[in-house]
Design an enzyme around this catalytic site. Sequence first.
Site, PDB file in Angstrom:
ATOM      1  N   GLU A  14       0.828  -1.213   0.000  1.00 29.04           N
ATOM      2  CA  GLU A  14       0.000   0.000   0.000  1.00 29.04           C
ATOM      3  C   GLU A  14       0.867   1.270   0.000  1.00 29.04           C
ATOM      4  O   GLU A  14       0.634   2.193   0.775  1.00 29.04           O
ATOM      5  CB  GLU A  14      -0.946   0.001   1.196  1.00 29.04           C
ATOM      6  CG  GLU A  14      -1.926  -1.150   1.146  1.00 29.04           C
ATOM      7  CD  GLU A  14      -2.971  -1.124   2.258  1.00 29.04           C
ATOM      8  OE1 GLU A  14      -4.109  -1.505   1.995  1.00 29.04           O
ATOM      9  OE2 GLU A  14      -2.637  -0.732   3.391  1.00 29.04           O
TER      10      GLU A  14
ATOM     11  N   ASP B 167      -8.238  -9.110   3.846  1.00 34.44           N
ATOM     12  CA  ASP B 167      -7.985  -8.013   4.782  1.00 34.44           C
ATOM     13  C   ASP B 167      -9.039  -7.943   5.876  1.00 34.44           C
ATOM     14  O   ASP B 167      -9.933  -7.103   5.819  1.00 34.44           O
ATOM     15  CB  ASP B 167      -7.948  -6.679   4.015  1.00 34.44           C
ATOM     16  CG  ASP B 167      -7.447  -5.545   4.889  1.00 34.44           C
ATOM     17  OD1 ASP B 167      -6.983  -5.827   5.996  1.00 34.44           O
ATOM     18  OD2 ASP B 167      -7.527  -4.387   4.451  1.00 34.44           O
TER      19      ASP B 167
ATOM     20  N   GLU C 282     -12.681  -2.656  11.976  1.00 29.64           N
ATOM     21  CA  GLU C 282     -12.623  -1.876  10.732  1.00 29.64           C
ATOM     22  C   GLU C 282     -13.748  -2.245   9.768  1.00 29.64           C
ATOM     23  O   GLU C 282     -14.392  -1.378   9.180  1.00 29.64           O
ATOM     24  CB  GLU C 282     -11.260  -2.092  10.056  1.00 29.64           C
ATOM     25  CG  GLU C 282     -11.147  -1.401   8.715  1.00 29.64           C
ATOM     26  CD  GLU C 282      -9.781  -1.564   8.059  1.00 29.64           C
ATOM     27  OE1 GLU C 282      -8.859  -2.123   8.694  1.00 29.64           O
ATOM     28  OE2 GLU C 282      -9.635  -1.131   6.904  1.00 29.64           O
TER      29      GLU C 282
END
Length: 719
Positions: free
Chosen positions: A307, A381, A409
């Site tokens: 990322e 993820d 998240e």
Amino acid sequence: MKNRIVLIVLFCLLISPSFAKDGYKLWLDYQSIENPNLAEEAEKLFEGIYFFGKNSTYEVIQKELELASKGFLNQNPEFKKLNQNARLWIGTRSELSQYLGLDHQAKIKALGEEGYWRGPLNQEGESLYAIIGNTPKGVLYGVFDFLRSIQTGTFDSNSEKSDSPKIKLRMLNHWDNLDRTVERGYAGFSIWDWHRLPGYIDPRYIDYARANASLGINAVSLTNVNANAWVLREDFIEKVKVLADLFRPYGIQVFLTARFSAPMEMGNLETADPLDTEVKKFWKERVDLIYKEIPDFGGFLVKANSEGQPGPHEYGRNHAEGANMLAEALAPHGGIVIWRAFVYSHEIDEDRHKQANLEFEPLDGKFMDNVIIQVKNGAIDFQPREPFHPLFGAVEETNLGMEFQITQEYLGQATQLVYLSPMWEEILQSKTYRPSPNSTVAEIIDGSATDKELTLMAGVSNIGTDRNWTGHLFGQANWYAFGKLAWDPYQNSAEIAEEWINLTFGQNPETQRKISTIMLQSHEAAVNYMTPLGLHHLMGRSHHYGPGPWVEGGRADWTSVYYHRADSEGIGFDRTESGSNALGQYASEIAYNWSDPNQIPEKFLLWFHHLPWDFKLRSGRTLWDEIGLHYDLGVKTAREMKQQWDSLHGLVDEEQFSHTSQLLAIQVQEAEWWRNACLLYFQTFSNRPFPDDIEKPTGDLEYYKSLRFPFAPGIKPNW
Ligand code: GCU
């Protein structure tokens, strides 16, 4: 005047929230003991405590016993001399050796550095109770367990207990930035007040350390994996040192995240090439400097070439060359490198699922002994449900650690009640078939299957400055369960929940039963209303909060549509041989069984298969109908959770009640939102009616698509 003051005081007492539970005390709320026999037993012990030595850990134990005694018995404990009728003995095996038989000593010794034994000891006809560890840290864990047994009403002075952790590093990863924002943090700001450190010590630091130590968490990395090189500067090291000094007596080691390009950003070098002599020198000097201040510094946690983060690939070097360079600098001090396997780059054309194995499998055996590769539980993820990551079992020579995410998240953040332990348990219990046919992920993580000693379980923290630490009261249960599973990855989620409920809400059986039911169904409910049957990555792209199964921002690469691949024929990601063959990265037993859509556990169906809308599931229903039913079931369960909770009015503390009740009301609406948005959207492909027996999705798809969350916490607004 006097009367007025009395009235004011009375009024304040009436409205004062001092009896309300705002969640600050977490599971360490030492309430007055109701059972008279237990109170009597506890009183005897707290009236005569003897420490067999002196050290900073015993000092913090003493403080904990003071807090506990005041809470349990409304009195101060008495610390006595040995010959003054001391009944609660506290010390290490070697400190108490003259009072212990050889067998007993051997038994304690076998528990290892962090283990403890607690139980009755008979000395010259006197019955005593002892808490003994091999080290002060073991003693600390024993004391916390002893206190917990009193809190839960299970303490029995006649029975003994011994325990020791199965995993060496039990660690929280804070994704905290130096400006106190928290990446994917939903409970306020970072608890690390960098600005006022090193001069000002927030009492929260101590309470944080107590909470962690009470669970056996023994390591923390303080900073975001998307790292800032500044934390390695002298002035920051001074701040970190204060935290390390505070945490040391609690048995907690401090780690930092290292930005791979730090030699360029701080050292004015032209390169960060791990094989460059100047770069090596930079890291060695930096590491030496840290150890001068913090002699027990744990080491570095590194996110590299993922990322957009810098890493060794920029210089044509691989992960092993990058990690080993840091490991060499740390090794003389006993430090370690935790190198993350979460590698995402847009440069590669492969199924994202496969990238970590592609990059790390060929490096097996190339990492130094003081390197651990930290692997997320699944290959994508932290999705609401993922199959276990195929790196577990794929490498034999490499130390592998687990990375779970405690902060929610993708699971409703701090608004939704989702007890994560069942999800983690599912991963830990998964059979990997490698290195041996019966191996499980837990056995790889604790090193028993791989003969590894440097073992790790890390959890991405959900802690912030909110008064209750975790935003949602039930977020505390996830911190708690993480600690418990890191200590022993074979523990059962229902038992962990029961213990946490007992510590948080007391011992009323009806309350316990209802809350346990709510918690244990909450994860499956969320999976159902968000991403059932192996669907994944359907959330809005930046905030990761609500549903966003459509293309956002005009780009289709690696957004939801990349993952669900819905079209007029069907839905799902073909990861079998006819597709990306990510399945081929698992053991052949799994690859074989799961490549058959009729054999694979249905919870992973669309993770690995692209199937026609009319594909028949085991229930006999079509895939389309079954998707509808799962979404609907998720909503129904959320409603049931809310009803169950509301029936506890008057049985739990009012503040806890209303906090949770309000959040559950939002959760119900959001479950409906997920169901409506996803089903209406997928119907544009399936072109089929909704099954008769579900509540029909309502609302306007265009409206759902237009929703934005510029102020969602944990993200930088994307204007
Ligand atoms: C996820 C998360 C990022 C985080 C990354 C990581 O992609 O959304 O915020 O940085 O994981 O684990 O490194």
